[in-house]
Design an enzyme around this catalytic site. Structure first.
Site, PDB file in Angstrom:
ATOM      1  N   GLU A  24       0.837  -1.216   0.000  1.00 62.41           N
ATOM      2  CA  GLU A  24       0.000   0.000   0.000  1.00 62.41           C
ATOM      3  C   GLU A  24       0.864   1.255   0.000  1.00 62.41           C
ATOM      4  O   GLU A  24       2.063   1.201   0.245  1.00 62.41           O
ATOM      5  CB  GLU A  24      -0.953  -0.018   1.199  1.00 62.41           C
ATOM      6  CG  GLU A  24      -0.259  -0.221   2.535  1.00 62.41           C
ATOM      7  CD  GLU A  24      -0.298   1.007   3.413  1.00 62.41           C
ATOM      8  OE1 GLU A  24      -0.278   2.126   2.866  1.00 62.41           O
ATOM      9  OE2 GLU A  24      -0.321   0.850   4.635  1.00 62.41           O
ATOM     10  N   LYS A 156      -4.470  -1.850  14.083  1.00 64.52           N
ATOM     11  CA  LYS A 156      -3.760  -0.693  14.632  1.00 64.52           C
ATOM     12  C   LYS A 156      -4.113  -0.508  16.107  1.00 64.52           C
ATOM     13  O   LYS A 156      -5.273  -0.616  16.495  1.00 64.52           O
ATOM     14  CB  LYS A 156      -4.122   0.561  13.823  1.00 64.52           C
ATOM     15  CG  LYS A 156      -3.570   0.512  12.405  1.00 64.52           C
ATOM     16  CD  LYS A 156      -4.112   1.619  11.536  1.00 64.52           C
ATOM     17  CE  LYS A 156      -3.612   1.480  10.103  1.00 64.52           C
ATOM     18  NZ  LYS A 156      -4.275   2.421   9.182  1.00 64.52           N
TER      19      LYS A 156
END
Length: 296
Positions: A24, A156
């Site tokens: 990404e 995360k």
């Protein structure tokens, strides 16, 4: 279906049936400061190559979805302040508007699938936000409908990890943890949660993905890869820092796509750069495992 623009290296590898790993690009455009962002992006590509696979960094450049960027394009993503951040739902607007965008997990998965790339390495995925069960990242819904295997260091740390794990189960997304029983927490190796299948061999992960496809599951697969022990941050320390940063974001009215870059910036400042170093280490670690899975 739209076919992304591919570099010669990526196009040749796919045509020859060689392993390719998508990467990404929001880590370049929104995740790290210049010039560290571009340096890390190119270093991660080198990690993939060192394991016998071909890297395909994904982005939208002037309205064109790309799988495989040139060093000049990587530099542009890292330096140009007009680069936007795109999730999968934003791709149409970026293409129609001729915009340049760093792609999040969901957008990268979508472009990778269109290119025929089945393995993707990132840092951490989005999930259910703390305190608001209705605020759920598009990464999870994309995993539920797009057949791409995603290697990450877990969810995360700024998110609600237990509820994210529950959501993954609800969405039928298979989860594997590499080399550990506990689901990792991005900067830390143990989130205190157990999720999915423990796998100690990349070939085992590749076999599970093949079996998922054979039964027509129709989803992606999540592989959680704990950050290396030497690079991990103490869970208690990082947890307290995240709580303080979340409170500050709330006080300042920072919402939506701006929350994650703000929090990562605050974490890096408070930890005097250790959070950024940990982030870089885990991204390289994930790229290495993704390449080994792709090769398998």
């Amino acid at each position: 279906m739209l076919k992304p623009q591919m570099s010669d290296e990526v196009a040749t590898a796919l045509a020859q049936g060689r392993p390719v790993v998508a990467l990404e690009s929001t880590i370049i455009s929104h995740g790290m400061p210049w010039p560290r962002n571009a340096e890390v992006a190119l270093a991660v590509e080198d990690v993939v190559r060192s394991e016998g696979a071909v890297p395909a960094t994904v982005a939208v450049v002037d309205g064109v979805p790309c799988a495989g960027l040139t060093p000049v394009q990587v530099e542009r993503l890292g330096r140009d302040t007009n680069v936007v951040k795109a999730a999968s739902r934003d791709l149409g607007a970026c293409i129609a508007g001729g915009l340049t965008a760093g792609t999040t997990v969901s957008a990268t998965m979508r472009i990778a699938a269109l290119a025929g790339i089945g393995v993707f390495a990132t840092g951490g995925i989005g999930g259910v936000h703390r305190g608001d069960g209705m605020d759920v990242s598009a990464d999870l819904t994309e995993l539920s409908v797009t057949d791409v295997l995603v290697v990450c260091a877990g969810v995360k740390s700024i998110l609600d990890i237990p509820r994210t794990i529950e959501m993954l189960e609800t969405l039928r997304v298979p989860v594997a943890v590499f080399g550990a029983d506990a689901f990792p927490a991005f900067y830390s190796r143990d989130s205190g949660n157990v999720a999915g299948e423990r796998c100690d061999d990349p070939a085992r992960i590749a076999a599970i993905r093949a079996a998922n496809a054979a039964v027509g599951l129709g989803t992606g697969m999540l592989v959680a890869n704990p950050i290396p022990e030497a690079d991990a941050l103490p869970a208690d320390e990082i947890g307290a820092t995240i709580d303080a940063a979340l409170a500050e974001a709330d006080e300042r009215g920072i919402t939506g796509k701006e929350v994650t870059p703000f929090l990562l910036g605050r974490l890096n400042a408070v930890t005097e750069g250790r959070a950024l170093d940990a982030n870089i280490a885990l991204v390289k670690n994930n790229a290495r495992l993704a390449a080994r899975i792709a090769v398998a």
